[in-house]
Design a protein around this motif. Structure first.
Motif, PDB file in Angstrom:
ATOM      1  N   PRO A   1      73.874  39.629  75.916  1.00  0.00           N
ATOM      2  CA  PRO A   1      74.864  38.699  75.936  1.00  0.00           C
ATOM      3  C   PRO A   1      74.705  37.358  74.996  1.00  0.00           C
ATOM      4  O   PRO A   1      75.514  37.495  74.275  1.00  0.00           O
ATOM      5  N   ASN A   2      73.936  36.812  74.648  1.00  0.00           N
ATOM      6  CA  ASN A   2      73.726  35.719  73.901  1.00  0.00           C
ATOM      7  C   ASN A   2      72.600  35.455  72.676  1.00  0.00           C
ATOM      8  O   ASN A   2      72.049  34.629  72.376  1.00  0.00           O
ATOM      9  N   TYR A   3      72.306  36.833  72.548  1.00  0.00           N
ATOM     10  CA  TYR A   3      70.753  37.425  71.731  1.00  0.00           C
ATOM     11  C   TYR A   3      70.802  38.212  71.290  1.00  0.00           C
ATOM     12  O   TYR A   3      71.283  39.352  71.782  1.00  0.00           O
TER      13      TYR A   3
ATOM     14  N   TYR B   1      69.199  33.150  67.607  1.00  0.00           N
ATOM     15  CA  TYR B   1      70.693  33.685  68.470  1.00  0.00           C
ATOM     16  C   TYR B   1      71.069  31.924  67.859  1.00  0.00           C
ATOM     17  O   TYR B   1      70.441  31.288  67.494  1.00  0.00           O
ATOM     18  N   LYS B   2      72.368  31.741  68.323  1.00  0.00           N
ATOM     19  CA  LYS B   2      72.502  30.730  67.753  1.00  0.00           C
ATOM     20  C   LYS B   2      72.804  29.864  69.143  1.00  0.00           C
ATOM     21  O   LYS B   2      73.042  29.428  70.276  1.00  0.00           O
ATOM     22  N   LEU B   3      72.449  28.248  68.928  1.00  0.00           N
ATOM     23  CA  LEU B   3      72.265  27.438  70.427  1.00  0.00           C
ATOM     24  C   LEU B   3      72.911  26.213  69.874  1.00  0.00           C
ATOM     25  O   LEU B   3      73.492  25.853  68.502  1.00  0.00           O
TER      26      LEU B   3
ATOM     27  N   GLY C   1      74.635  19.740  66.181  1.00  0.00           N
ATOM     28  CA  GLY C   1      75.394  20.679  66.479  1.00  0.00           C
ATOM     29  C   GLY C   1      74.744  21.993  66.439  1.00  0.00           C
ATOM     30  O   GLY C   1      73.943  22.481  66.938  1.00  0.00           O
ATOM     31  N   ASN C   2      76.155  22.900  66.115  1.00  0.00           N
ATOM     32  CA  ASN C   2      75.087  24.826  66.341  1.00  0.00           C
ATOM     33  C   ASN C   2      74.345  24.845  65.577  1.00  0.00           C
ATOM     34  O   ASN C   2      73.719  24.339  64.140  1.00  0.00           O
ATOM     35  N   VAL C   3      72.976  25.631  65.786  1.00  0.00           N
ATOM     36  CA  VAL C   3      71.786  25.935  64.743  1.00  0.00           C
ATOM     37  C   VAL C   3      71.630  26.726  65.261  1.00  0.00           C
ATOM     38  O   VAL C   3      72.017  28.130  65.950  1.00  0.00           O
ATOM     39  N   TYR C   4      70.790  27.617  64.367  1.00  0.00           N
ATOM     40  CA  TYR C   4      70.566  28.901  64.501  1.00  0.00           C
ATOM     41  C   TYR C   4      68.958  29.614  64.378  1.00  0.00           C
ATOM     42  O   TYR C   4      68.176  28.711  64.092  1.00  0.00           O
ATOM     43  N   VAL C   5      68.816  30.403  65.425  1.00  0.00           N
ATOM     44  CA  VAL C   5      67.320  29.889  65.858  1.00  0.00           C
ATOM     45  C   VAL C   5      66.237  31.574  65.675  1.00  0.00           C
ATOM     46  O   VAL C   5      67.325  32.463  66.172  1.00  0.00           O
TER      47      VAL C   5
ATOM     48  N   ILE D   1      61.886  29.121  63.527  1.00  0.00           N
ATOM     49  CA  ILE D   1      63.077  29.075  61.986  1.00  0.00           C
ATOM     50  C   ILE D   1      64.276  28.344  62.778  1.00  0.00           C
ATOM     51  O   ILE D   1      64.295  29.001  64.170  1.00  0.00           O
ATOM     52  N   VAL D   2      64.303  27.295  61.888  1.00  0.00           N
ATOM     53  CA  VAL D   2      65.115  26.773  62.759  1.00  0.00           C
ATOM     54  C   VAL D   2      66.737  26.473  61.491  1.00  0.00           C
ATOM     55  O   VAL D   2      66.173  25.660  60.734  1.00  0.00           O
TER      56      VAL D   2
END
Length: 251
Positions: A38-40, A56-58, A147-151, A181-182
């Protein structure tokens, strides 16, 4: 570099479906395949019996605190090397989620998906409690500020096949290192932090040292893992780091 594919952000359904604004990493491993949740997303390797990456997006609204009941389950989408939660529990290593339940928001279904075996790597408990946890908090702070980051997170295995150690009936390789990595944006431009650290009990110094001690060149990490982390549109923004790597390795 893989072809850039920009996906427009859709309204998130009730289960918080994974909204991908940048392309997923690509692993150069014939035994690996992507598993969507669902989220990743994770990329699971039958060769190593563990995921090669989680993506995933956080955003800060997805960060939750408190204790979430652990209930690990076998992911039946695994094609081979179906390592059970019971087998994982028998190892001397800590089960660590690449996509943490504490980044899954308050939806029970999304939280439960983080306990699938395809989202788990085996790590020194002392490392999980110190370096891994500290980097997680740093990523959360970046999300609160940007705000939005990608991990992207995962293990690094020994490059020499003969040196790779296996356990759990030779179904699960022991990672030699881990990376995180972010990716985030400042003034409309992409910025990243990349860390790499050894899978062992950290020294007293390593438990509290500045996290910049673990900072690592993204392109060195790509060479070591065989993973293409970013698409060309994002990758072009980091040309300086790529040149630093190439200058060291190309004569």
């Amino acid at each position: 570099m893989k072809k850039f594919a920009l996906l427009f952000l859709l309204l998130v359904p009730a289960l918080g479906a994974f909204a991908e604004d940048i392309a997923s990493p690509i692993a150069n491993d014939s035994s690996a395949y992507v598993i969507e949740n669902p989220n990743y997303k994770t990329c699971y390797s039958d060769r190593y019996g563990q995921p090669l990456w989680s993506f995933y997006k956080l955003n800060s609204s997805m960060i939750v605190s408190g204790t979430i009941t652990e209930e690990y389950k076998l992911d039946n989408r695994v094609k081979n090397n179906k390592i059970t939660p019971k087998e994982m529990a028998s190892s001397p290593f800590e089960k660590v989620q690449l996509f943490p339940a504490t980044h899954a928001g308050s939806n029970p279904t999304v939280q439960k998906s983080t306990f699938l075996t395809t989202n788990v790597v085996l790590m020194s408990k002392q490392l999980a409690d110190t370096t891994w946890t500290r980097i997680t908090k740093d990523i959360e702070d970046i999300s609160r500020n940007s705000g939005n980051v990608y991990v992207i997170s995962g293990p690094v295995f020994d490059k020499e096949t003969a040196k790779i150690k296996y356990m759990l009936g030779n179904k699960c390789a022991i990672p030699a290192f881990f990376y995180r990595i972010v990716l985030y944006y400042e003034g409309g431009s992409p910025v990243y932090k990349c860390w790499k650290f050894t899978n062992r009990i950290p020294s007293d110094y390593e438990r509290t040292c500045d996290l910049d001690t673990y900072r690592y060149n993204l392109y060195q990490l790509e060479a070591e893992t065989g993973i293409d982390f970013f698409d060309s549109a994002v990758d072009n923004a980091f040309r300086k780091d790529k040149m630093k790597y190439l200058e060291k390795h190309i004569k």
